[in-house]
Motif scaffolding. Structure first.
Motif, PDB file in Angstrom:
ATOM      1  N   SER A   1       0.822  -1.214   0.000  1.00  0.00           N
ATOM      2  CA  SER A   1       0.000   0.000   0.000  1.00  0.00           C
ATOM      3  C   SER A   1       0.852   1.259   0.000  1.00  0.00           C
ATOM      4  O   SER A   1       0.389   2.322  -0.422  1.00  0.00           O
ATOM      5  N   ARG A   2       2.118   1.165   0.434  1.00  0.00           N
ATOM      6  CA  ARG A   2       2.971   2.336   0.541  1.00  0.00           C
ATOM      7  C   ARG A   2       3.977   2.478  -0.597  1.00  0.00           C
ATOM      8  O   ARG A   2       4.703   3.465  -0.654  1.00  0.00           O
ATOM      9  N   MET A   3       4.026   1.513  -1.470  1.00  0.00           N
ATOM     10  CA  MET A   3       4.970   1.623  -2.580  1.00  0.00           C
ATOM     11  C   MET A   3       4.646   2.832  -3.452  1.00  0.00           C
ATOM     12  O   MET A   3       3.485   3.153  -3.680  1.00  0.00           O
ATOM     13  N   ARG A   4       5.685   3.475  -3.965  1.00  0.00           N
ATOM     14  CA  ARG A   4       5.521   4.613  -4.863  1.00  0.00           C
ATOM     15  C   ARG A   4       6.031   4.254  -6.253  1.00  0.00           C
ATOM     16  O   ARG A   4       6.986   3.494  -6.389  1.00  0.00           O
ATOM     17  N   PRO A   5       5.449   4.824  -7.279  1.00  0.00           N
ATOM     18  CA  PRO A   5       6.001   4.639  -8.620  1.00  0.00           C
ATOM     19  C   PRO A   5       7.459   5.097  -8.651  1.00  0.00           C
ATOM     20  O   PRO A   5       7.804   6.138  -8.102  1.00  0.00           O
ATOM     21  N   GLY A   6       8.299   4.303  -9.277  1.00  0.00           N
ATOM     22  CA  GLY A   6       9.719   4.636  -9.318  1.00  0.00           C
ATOM     23  C   GLY A   6      10.551   3.896  -8.299  1.00  0.00           C
ATOM     24  O   GLY A   6      11.772   3.880  -8.385  1.00  0.00           O
ATOM     25  N   ASP A   7       9.910   3.274  -7.307  1.00  0.00           N
ATOM     26  CA  ASP A   7      10.647   2.429  -6.369  1.00  0.00           C
ATOM     27  C   ASP A   7      11.162   1.193  -7.113  1.00  0.00           C
ATOM     28  O   ASP A   7      10.440   0.580  -7.892  1.00  0.00           O
ATOM     29  N   PHE A   8      12.394   0.832  -6.855  1.00  0.00           N
ATOM     30  CA  PHE A   8      12.949  -0.418  -7.374  1.00  0.00           C
ATOM     31  C   PHE A   8      13.698  -1.097  -6.234  1.00  0.00           C
ATOM     32  O   PHE A   8      14.662  -0.550  -5.698  1.00  0.00           O
TER      33      PHE A   8
END
Length: 369
Positions: A246-253
């Protein structure tokens, strides 16, 4: 099929893919108290602003025929709890090396002849499939690997295979987009989409090299449901994984190496289950207890997790490597691998069938090369 998501670091027993959850528990523990999950640092007010980790670094002089597979020995560096979680960059998303053409040739008949197992689409995932096609096939490959992928008007030509694919999603079906991805990269992609109940559920995939589970049977399942058979998942990981998603952001790898043993051949396409389920009347084949050493392999997966910016689908990317155990032992790593197997928690080792093949392989691995 989708037990593929994240697995335990020491996932033993011929190779079924295991949990996506342990990956996140390790992440939480490494970074501190629950709730303080790692995210890349963003500059500016917009989450969409590209930072350095999201940029694609071109490999201008890249010759894949001279590139060895990445060096991996996760059984020496990753503990059962921490699992070696690492921050990744966008440039590290897709990997190409000297085995590229052979493995692409291995994928082609799977896509053509086993379509029902390798490609999964549907109304809930089709928009995410189109977005991933844009991200990988249009934005990524021609930029990252300009010596292989060349733009020609409305097409991109793959100079390594002699094939071409469209530089647009216009006119393509979701099936076609997944097939093009499967024909040009070795990575498999699994789409976890947010449902109306607030759960991320498996809704689609291009899975030419599944690790021992049947993908179509897992469509619609949440992360918790996918990993229900895994010992300790619900009690230790379920809530933490849900929070992380639920906390992941676009651009996280983020990524890690996962490994297991496969004791019945080198083929990467497996839809049969190789884990042990004591509550069922499961038949165990004799070759599990007495495998031929020539058929025993170390299977390593390079796993990456990221989130798409437009649809917010979470993409689980899996790149698989196979190494004959004879080679592992010849390189002096047999004892290290055996010790890693022995140190697995009992429930996990049993789940991965170590009680069968371990009787033969462990003493052999401990012998001097």
């Amino acid at each position: 099929m989708l037990h593929i998501v994240f697995k335990y670091t020491f996932t033993l027993g011929v190779f079924r893919v295991v949990p996506l959850g342990l990956l996140f528990l390790a992440l939480i523990r490494v970074l501190g108290a629950a709730g303080r999950l790692w995210r890349p640092s963003y500059t500016g007010k917009s989450n969409r602003k590209q930072h350095s980790d999201q940029k694609i670094e071109p490999l201008w002089d890249f010759d894949f025929r001279k590139v060895d597979p990445i060096k991996y020995q996760p059984y020496k560096t990753q503990g059962h709890v921490t699992m070696g979680i690492q921050k990744r960059t966008r440039s590290e998303w897709i990997r190409i090396d000297r085995g590229y053409v052979n493995r692409i040739e291995e994928r082609l008949p799977l896509i053509r002849d086993k379509h029902e197992f390798t490609i999964g689409t549907g109304p809930k995932v089709n928009a995410a499939i189109a977005e991933l096609y844009e991200e990988i096939m249009i934005k990524y490959l021609p930029v990252r690997f300009p010596t292989i992928f060349k733009r020609y008007k409305e097409l991109v030509k793959n100079l390594a295979t002699g094939t071409a694919y469209p530089l647009t999603t216009s006119g393509l079906t979701p099936d076609q987009m997944l097939a093009y991805m499967g024909e040009n990269v070795e990575e498999d992609f699994y789409f976890m989409c947010l449902d109306s109940d607030g759960q991320y559920r498996l809704q689609g995939y291009i899975a030419c090299f599944p690790g021992g589970f049947l993908s179509p049977a897992r469509v619609g399942e949440s992360v918790r449901e996918i990993h229900q058979p895994v010992p300790g998942y619900e009690s230790k990981l379920g809530l933490s994984v849900d929070r992380y998603f639920s906390r992941m952001r676009p651009g996280d790898f983020i990524g890690r190496m996962n490994w297991s043993l496969q004791v019945d051949g080198v083929d990467l396409f497996r839809t049969d289950g190789n884990n042990y389920y004591p509550e069922t009347e499961q038949a165990i084949l004799e070759d599990k207890a007495d495998p031929s050493l020539d058929d025993c392999y170390l299977r390593v997966e390079h796993q990456t997790l990221t989130k798409l910016p437009r649809t917010n689908a979470i993409i689980f990317t899996v790149r698989s490597y196979m190494t004959l155990l004879h080679q592992v032992k010849a390189e002096g790593d047999g004892k290290a691998l055996a010790q890693a197997i022995k140190s697995m928690p009992g429930g996990l080792g049993h789940y991965k069938m170590g009680q069968y093949w371990g009787k033969k392989l462990l003493p052999w691995l401990m012998e001097d090369a």
